[in-house]
Scaffold this active site. Structure first.
Site, PDB file in Angstrom:
ATOM      1  N   PHE A 150       8.470  35.908 -26.610  1.00 60.32           N
ATOM      2  CA  PHE A 150       8.790  37.622 -26.583  1.00 60.32           C
ATOM      3  C   PHE A 150       9.728  38.013 -28.181  1.00 60.32           C
ATOM      4  O   PHE A 150      10.017  39.141 -28.691  1.00 60.32           O
ATOM      5  CB  PHE A 150       9.684  37.935 -25.929  1.00 60.32           C
ATOM      6  CG  PHE A 150      10.686  37.559 -25.203  1.00 60.32           C
ATOM      7  CD1 PHE A 150      11.600  38.428 -25.491  1.00 60.32           C
ATOM      8  CD2 PHE A 150      10.832  36.385 -24.362  1.00 60.32           C
ATOM      9  CE1 PHE A 150      13.102  38.352 -25.285  1.00 60.32           C
ATOM     10  CE2 PHE A 150      12.712  36.156 -24.176  1.00 60.32           C
ATOM     11  CZ  PHE A 150      13.046  36.906 -24.401  1.00 60.32           C
ATOM     12  N   LYS A 174      -1.476  32.194 -27.744  1.00 58.17           N
ATOM     13  CA  LYS A 174      -1.461  33.166 -26.666  1.00 58.17           C
ATOM     14  C   LYS A 174      -0.016  33.261 -27.309  1.00 58.17           C
ATOM     15  O   LYS A 174       1.096  32.473 -26.938  1.00 58.17           O
ATOM     16  CB  LYS A 174      -1.497  31.592 -25.608  1.00 58.17           C
ATOM     17  CG  LYS A 174      -1.675  31.843 -24.379  1.00 58.17           C
ATOM     18  CD  LYS A 174      -0.708  33.011 -23.895  1.00 58.17           C
ATOM     19  CE  LYS A 174       0.597  32.283 -23.419  1.00 58.17           C
ATOM     20  NZ  LYS A 174       1.912  33.755 -22.628  1.00 58.17           N
ATOM     21  N   GLU A 177       3.514  37.239 -22.788  1.00 61.23           N
ATOM     22  CA  GLU A 177       2.922  38.164 -21.853  1.00 61.23           C
ATOM     23  C   GLU A 177       3.515  39.835 -21.813  1.00 61.23           C
ATOM     24  O   GLU A 177       3.585  40.728 -21.922  1.00 61.23           O
ATOM     25  CB  GLU A 177       2.644  38.352 -20.922  1.00 61.23           C
ATOM     26  CG  GLU A 177       3.375  37.430 -19.574  1.00 61.23           C
ATOM     27  CD  GLU A 177       4.551  36.563 -19.646  1.00 61.23           C
ATOM     28  OE1 GLU A 177       5.013  35.384 -19.427  1.00 61.23           O
ATOM     29  OE2 GLU A 177       3.633  35.730 -20.712  1.00 61.23           O
ATOM     30  N   SER A 227      11.584  28.050 -24.953  1.00 57.47           N
ATOM     31  CA  SER A 227      13.019  27.151 -24.353  1.00 57.47           C
ATOM     32  C   SER A 227      12.772  26.280 -24.533  1.00 57.47           C
ATOM     33  O   SER A 227      11.760  25.641 -24.272  1.00 57.47           O
ATOM     34  CB  SER A 227      13.435  27.876 -23.264  1.00 57.47           C
ATOM     35  OG  SER A 227      12.147  27.125 -21.843  1.00 57.47           O
ATOM     36  N   CYS A 282      16.728  32.282 -31.478  1.00 53.25           N
ATOM     37  CA  CYS A 282      17.451  30.892 -31.345  1.00 53.25           C
ATOM     38  C   CYS A 282      17.971  30.617 -32.634  1.00 53.25           C
ATOM     39  O   CYS A 282      18.617  29.205 -31.917  1.00 53.25           O
ATOM     40  CB  CYS A 282      16.132  29.908 -31.398  1.00 53.25           C
ATOM     41  SG  CYS A 282      15.166  30.097 -32.839  1.00 53.25           S
ATOM     42  N   GLU A 383      21.654  28.033 -23.138  1.00 48.85           N
ATOM     43  CA  GLU A 383      21.548  29.075 -23.955  1.00 48.85           C
ATOM     44  C   GLU A 383      21.928  30.446 -22.731  1.00 48.85           C
ATOM     45  O   GLU A 383      20.868  30.463 -22.489  1.00 48.85           O
ATOM     46  CB  GLU A 383      20.016  28.271 -24.401  1.00 48.85           C
ATOM     47  CG  GLU A 383      19.479  29.845 -25.829  1.00 48.85           C
ATOM     48  CD  GLU A 383      18.153  29.339 -26.218  1.00 48.85           C
ATOM     49  OE1 GLU A 383      18.253  29.710 -27.373  1.00 48.85           O
ATOM     50  OE2 GLU A 383      17.337  28.694 -25.176  1.00 48.85           O
TER      51      GLU A 383
END
Length: 500
Positions: A150, A174, A177, A227, A282, A383
């Site tokens: 995201f 993909k 969402e 992740s 990240c 994280e």
């Protein structure tokens, strides 16, 4: 009326048929503005089938044909960058300047893909034995898939699909969402650029869609950014199904500040790297390691700068930091700050009570700064993916290096110093895939590759750059022996003198 985001399959919009939808919120207001269709197994299969059909011709197309489309796509992307940035801000929440920067970094990889012919050159060795030549070529894999996060809904997909399709593959994306609209807009621009139907497809959904891509026999490779637990799962599952995998995981990026560093420059860098894009990246610096007696001064300089950051809706030009993506994520991030003191940290700034007037239901959190954080604290070990910066103290460079190298993550790191020898030692001794010297966020330019070490990467290939080209192609070596034309069969005269 609530907007609906559908799939993109075979060159056109495909309305969701599963009957399942997910909510997409405006993080600045907390309001559900959009519904996104979640794909069934059958819809994922339809996207893969469209990609497989398109590969029959796209995989055989010329490099010139592929790059022609990509040049047109690049021009369209450049012309629509503001529009795409607005879609990102509306669903992710980041400020418009951050969203524009995201599109610009994605454009770098499109640029690389436009010049893919150089990366796809083969090799030739002649006369390795009598009349024997050996050549090597690189060929596309077929249908490949991307599963993206995201936090960069446009940039990370563009780290994948431009190179994949330039190499002759077809692609099924993909996206997250949580902010799906940018991916569909990219699909529309690719179609406008002349990309043949089925070469690029988008399916939305959750674990069901992901698992089907990981298991589908016609998907040859999977790229992932997200992740560490999910990256490990993607790598394990897709590899078990015989697929090539690059899975980029989480991070805990350290910024080492030596006593000789320019502390004003280091504080500026720490603030922008820790709190930019609300820390939801990240490559964010989430741990500053101060060596020697500079710690108090550095923390004070960071605090002074952090307190001045303007937090508000991403659509407000005055905002420098927006909200977090969801309320649940906001609450999770706040939990690390709330428990920090009990775990031994000194809370210098606590942003957990921050709200914006008129937008009280938004997913707001302010700037948090934790000092003297022990390595046992959850705020250091995990994280956080939010605007929380931990400062750790060490007495020596060796102690700091050991602290950094003891982390299970090895994505990015940075050192701030005026000493070239110290910087050289650090870049050789630190266990991380990307190193910055007086650069807080060392994301490589497009023609170098992005990727970490240890639990920050699963698979052998980094993303984009030369590694990206190699990931989306496979090598083939051809050994050839041709008879000398002078040895043509009796009765065949090719005009060469006879050797006998």
């Amino acid at each position: 009326m609530t907007k609906i985001v559908n799939h993109w399959i075979g060159g056109k919009t495909a309305e969701g048929a599963s009957g399942t939808y997910g909510p997409v919120t405006d993080p600045a207001t907390g309001e559900v503005t959009t519904k996104v269709a979640f794909a069934s197994v059958e819809e994922v299969d339809a996207a893969v089938a469209a990609a497989k059909e398109a590969y029959l011709s796209w995989g055989q197309s010329s490099l010139a044909a592929r790059t022609t489309v990509l040049f047109k796509f690049r021009a369209l992307l450049d012309a629509h960058r503001d529009e795409i940035a607005e879609l990102i801000t509306a669903e992710h929440g980041k400020v418009h300047s951050d969203a524009l920067g995201e599109v610009a970094r994605g454009l770098e990889i499109v640029d690389l893909a436009c010049g893919i012919s150089v990366q796809l050159k083969g090799e030739l060795s002649t006369q390795v034995a009598s009349r024997v030549d050996v050549s090597s070529i690189r060929q596309p894999l077929g249908v490949v898939a991307g599963i993206t996060p995201f936090n960069f809904p446009a940039m990370v997909p563009m780290w994948m699909f431009p190179l994949a399709i330039a190499c002759g593959n077809t692609f099924v994306l993909k996206p997250s969402e949580k902010d799906p609209s940018a991916a569909v807009r990219l699909a529309e621009l690719l179609a406008e650029a002349g990309l043949p139907d089925g070469v690029f497809n988008v399916v939305h959904g959750d674990k069901l869609a992901v698992d089907r891509l990981l298991a589908h026999p016609d998907v040859k490779a999977v790229s992932f950014v997200g992740s560490t637990p999910i990256a490990r799962y993607i790598h394990t599952t897709a590899s078990a199904n015989g697929k090539r995998v690059q899975a980029l995981g989480g991070a805990k990026n350290h910024m080492l500040v030596l006593p000789d560093a320019d502390l004003d420059a280091a504080a500026d860098a720490a603030v922008s790297a820790a709190y930019g894009s609300a820390g939801e990246r990240c490559m964010a610096i989430s741990a500053v390691v101060a060596v020697g007696a500079i710690g108090d001064t550095l923390v004070e300089k960071i605090r002074e700068r952090a307190e001045k950051i303007k937090i508000g809706p991403g659509s407000d030009p005055a905002s420098e930091m927006g909200p977090l993506i969801t309320k649940a994520h906001r609450d999770k991030v706040a939990g690390y700050v709330a428990g920090a003191a009990e775990e031994g940290a000194e809370v210098v700034l606590d942003g957990t009570g921050y709200t914006v007037d008129g937008h009280e239901d938004g997913h707001w959190i302010g700037i948090s700064l934790l000092d003297k954080v022990p390595t046992s604290a959850r705020a250091y070990q995990d994280e956080i993916f939010g605007p929380v910066l931990c400062v750790l103290r060490t007495e020596t460079y060796e102690e700091a290096l050991d602290l950094i190298n003891s982390s299970p993550f090895g994505n990015g790191t940075a050192i701030f110093t005026r000493d070239g020898g110290a910087a050289r030692r650090f870049q050789l001794e630190v266990e991380a895939g990307m190193v910055g010297v007086n650069v807080p966020i060392p994301v490589p330019v497009g023609y170098h590759s992005f990727g970490g070490w240890k639990d920050s990467l699963f698979g052998d290939h980094h993303i984009y750059g030369n590694d990206g080209t190699h990931f989306y192609t496979r090598g083939k070596v051809v050994t050839t022996r041709w008879p000398d034309p002078a040895d043509a069969p009796t009765g065949v005269d090719l005009g060469f003198p006879r050797n006998h």
